[in-house]
Structure formats: structure tokens, C-alpha cells
Design a protein around this motif. Structure first.
Motif, mmCIF file in Angstrom:
data_model
loop_
_atom_site.group_PDB
_atom_site.id
_atom_site.type_symbol
_atom_site.label_atom_id
_atom_site.label_comp_id
_atom_site.label_asym_id
_atom_site.label_seq_id
_atom_site.Cartn_x
_atom_site.Cartn_y
_atom_site.Cartn_z
ATOM 1 N N ALA A 172 -50.147 -27.506 -34.516
ATOM 2 C CA ALA A 172 -50.021 -28.967 -34.593
ATOM 3 C C ALA A 172 -48.555 -29.386 -34.566
ATOM 4 O O ALA A 172 -48.207 -30.375 -33.921
ATOM 5 N N ILE A 173 -47.705 -28.620 -35.236
ATOM 6 C CA ILE A 173 -46.268 -28.929 -35.229
ATOM 7 C C ILE A 173 -45.736 -28.908 -33.799
ATOM 8 O O ILE A 173 -45.066 -29.838 -33.350
ATOM 9 N N HIS A 174 -46.069 -27.835 -33.059
ATOM 10 C CA HIS A 174 -45.602 -27.724 -31.671
ATOM 11 C C HIS A 174 -46.157 -28.855 -30.807
ATOM 12 O O HIS A 174 -45.424 -29.443 -30.005
ATOM 13 N N ALA A 175 -47.422 -29.179 -31.001
ATOM 14 C CA ALA A 175 -48.055 -30.243 -30.211
ATOM 15 C C ALA A 175 -47.411 -31.601 -30.511
ATOM 16 O O ALA A 175 -47.126 -32.376 -29.596
ATOM 17 N N LEU A 176 -47.188 -31.866 -31.792
ATOM 18 C CA LEU A 176 -46.579 -33.143 -32.183
ATOM 19 C C LEU A 176 -45.148 -33.265 -31.658
ATOM 20 O O LEU A 176 -44.738 -34.322 -31.177
ATOM 21 N N LEU A 177 -44.398 -32.184 -31.724
ATOM 22 C CA LEU A 177 -43.028 -32.212 -31.219
ATOM 23 C C LEU A 177 -43.002 -32.387 -29.703
ATOM 24 O O LEU A 177 -42.151 -33.105 -29.167
ATOM 25 N N ALA A 178 -43.965 -31.762 -29.016
ATOM 26 C CA ALA A 178 -44.061 -31.905 -27.559
ATOM 27 C C ALA A 178 -44.357 -33.352 -27.169
ATOM 28 O O ALA A 178 -43.954 -33.814 -26.096
ATOM 29 N N LYS A 179 -45.059 -34.072 -28.066
ATOM 30 C CA LYS A 179 -45.379 -35.483 -27.802
ATOM 31 C C LYS A 179 -44.258 -36.419 -28.263
ATOM 32 O O LYS A 179 -44.406 -37.637 -28.212
ATOM 33 N N GLY A 180 -43.162 -35.849 -28.775
ATOM 34 C CA GLY A 180 -42.018 -36.671 -29.165
ATOM 35 C C GLY A 180 -41.941 -37.049 -30.625
ATOM 36 O O GLY A 180 -41.204 -37.976 -30.984
ATOM 37 N N ALA A 181 -42.660 -36.348 -31.490
ATOM 38 C CA ALA A 181 -42.578 -36.643 -32.928
ATOM 39 C C ALA A 181 -41.132 -36.503 -33.404
ATOM 40 O O ALA A 181 -40.400 -35.622 -32.953
ATOM 41 N N ASP A 182 -40.733 -37.393 -34.296
ATOM 42 C CA ASP A 182 -39.374 -37.390 -34.837
ATOM 43 C C ASP A 182 -39.230 -36.282 -35.876
ATOM 44 O O ASP A 182 -39.827 -36.338 -36.954
ATOM 45 N N LEU A 183 -38.440 -35.280 -35.528
ATOM 46 C CA LEU A 183 -38.230 -34.110 -36.383
ATOM 47 C C LEU A 183 -37.626 -34.484 -37.737
ATOM 48 O O LEU A 183 -37.857 -33.810 -38.735
ATOM 49 N N GLU A 184 -36.866 -35.579 -37.771
ATOM 50 C CA GLU A 184 -36.164 -35.963 -38.988
ATOM 51 C C GLU A 184 -36.776 -37.196 -39.670
ATOM 52 O O GLU A 184 -36.147 -37.800 -40.546
ATOM 53 N N ALA A 185 -37.997 -37.575 -39.291
ATOM 54 C CA ALA A 185 -38.671 -38.716 -39.936
ATOM 55 C C ALA A 185 -38.819 -38.429 -41.427
ATOM 56 O O ALA A 185 -38.993 -37.282 -41.839
ATOM 57 N N ARG A 186 -38.763 -39.497 -42.226
ATOM 58 C CA ARG A 186 -38.827 -39.354 -43.684
ATOM 59 C C ARG A 186 -40.131 -39.906 -44.233
ATOM 60 O O ARG A 186 -40.671 -40.866 -43.696
ATOM 61 N N ALA A 195 -40.143 -33.377 -42.665
ATOM 62 C CA ALA A 195 -41.262 -32.422 -42.575
ATOM 63 C C ALA A 195 -40.813 -31.035 -43.035
ATOM 64 O O ALA A 195 -41.566 -30.311 -43.697
ATOM 65 N N LEU A 196 -39.579 -30.668 -42.701
ATOM 66 C CA LEU A 196 -39.069 -29.361 -43.135
ATOM 67 C C LEU A 196 -38.987 -29.268 -44.656
ATOM 68 O O LEU A 196 -39.333 -28.238 -45.237
ATOM 69 N N LEU A 197 -38.563 -30.325 -45.313
ATOM 70 C CA LEU A 197 -38.498 -30.274 -46.772
ATOM 71 C C LEU A 197 -39.902 -30.209 -47.382
ATOM 72 O O LEU A 197 -40.123 -29.505 -48.363
#
Length: 194
Positions: A15-29, A36-38
Motif C-alpha cells: 500500500a505504501i508503494h501504491a500510494l507513493l506511486a499515486k503521488g501521496a505526500d511523503l511528508e504529510a502530517r 508516516a515514517l514517524l
């Protein structure tokens, strides 16, 4: 909380890869200022954290209480995530809400391997937090004097931590160890010139 945050919490790498491929903001809060990383780091979701870091997530992005993935992983002894943050630009000088580096809470909580990893990475040994304490002082003052904390005191001293650096009231590590009856620590500190 975004879909990426949910995927991170669920350790769902696909899901992470799919969302990032669709342009999800890696640094969204989220509402607490967490990326998401935290979120993945808080849950010790190693695969999700790795996927996010490899995608370029900021290992130093702070939430509302000044935690970052790097600082949190160090403080909690989350070794795999800590290692990933260290190899992807962790700011070794960054400090938590108490003004302490990752080394200080790692020492206080008895995370021997995390302490060793942070020492090897080059985190400043004698950094003083807002309480007036170093990693060495916290390993004594906030510990139970048991084997893990004795080992941390040993490793900090071997790495060059100053055994004479007193707290804000002028009390030395050796005096704190004596007051608590931590004989193994007393011997280590005396041998190191404390």
C-alpha cells in the motif's frame, strides 16, 4: 491521518508503494505533526519504515513534541530503524524536547546496543540536556544500577565520556553512583578518574 499514515501503521509495504506511486505526500502530517515514517517508527513497523526511508522520507522530521524518527528510534532502542535513520542522514546534533540527543534517553532506558550504535555514529558524548544531565549522568541517576546500565556506563567511559562532568547542582557521576549504592558503577568511574 492520511492513507499513507494508515499503511505505515499497518506495516503494509504494498500500500505504501501504491500510494507513493499515486503521488501521496511523503511528508504529510497527522494531527500530532507526525509523518508516516514517524508513525511507522512509533509502532516499530520495520518494513514500512524501510520502504518510506528508501522512498526519501525525512528521518529528522519532527512532530509537535519534537520527536523525529531518528530520535524516537534511538530513545526506544529500535535498532533496525535506528540503523536505517543513521545511514540516511540522521542529524546527530538534533535534540528532543528535553534538549537531549538520542544518546541520553537510550542510556537512561538501558538500551545497550542503541548506545553503542550512537557512540559509533559520533553522537557527542558529553552533551548536556536542559536538566543539566549527560548520557553518563542519566545512566546513573535514572537507572536501577543493574547490568545493562553498568554496561552503558562502561561503554560511555571507554568511548571518552567525561567522568568528572557534574550535573547542574555540581554533583559528579561518582557521587551519584555512591549515593545510590551502585558499586559496579563506582569502580568504573574511579578507574576512569571520576
Amino acid at each position: 491521518m492520511t492513507y499513507l499514515h494508515h499503511a505505515a501503521a499497518a506495516n503494509d509495504v504494498e500500500a505504501i508503494h501504491a500510494l507513493l506511486a499515486k503521488g501521496a505526500d511523503l511528508e504529510a502530517r497527522d494531527g500530532e505533526g507526525r509523518t508516516a515514517l514517524l508513525v511507522a517508527t512509533h509502532e516499530n513497523r520495520v518494513e514500512a519504515a524501510a520502504a518510506l526511508i528508501e522512498a526519501g522520507a525525512d528521518v529528522n522530521a519532527r512532530d509537535h513534541i519534537h520527536d523525529s524518527p531518528y530520535l524516537y528510534a534511538g530513545a526506544r532502542g529500535l535498532l533496525t530503524i535506528l540503523k536505517l535513520t543513521l545511514s540516511h542522514g540522521a542529524d546527530l546534533k538534533s535534540t528532543n524536547r528535553y534538549g537531549g540527543t538520542a544518546l541520553i534517553p537510550a542510556a537512561e532506558r538501558g538500551h545497550v546496543e542503541a548506545v553503542e550504535m550512537l557512540i559509533a555514529a559520533g553522537v557527542r558524548l558529553d552533551h548536556v540536556n536542559r536538566l543539566g544531565w549527560t548520557a553518563l549522568l542519566e545512566a546513573i541517576i535514572l537507572s536501577d544500577g543493574g547490568p545493562r546500565h553498568v554496561e552503558i556506563v562502561k561503554r560511555l567511559l571507554a568511548a571518552g565520556a567525561d567522568p568528572r562532568l557534574a550535573d547542574a547542582e555540581g554533583v559528579t557521576p561518582l557521587t551519584h553512583a555512591r549515593q545510590r549504592g551502585y558499586e559496579a558503577m563506582v569502580k568504573l568511574l574511579q578507574a576512569a578518574g571520576g
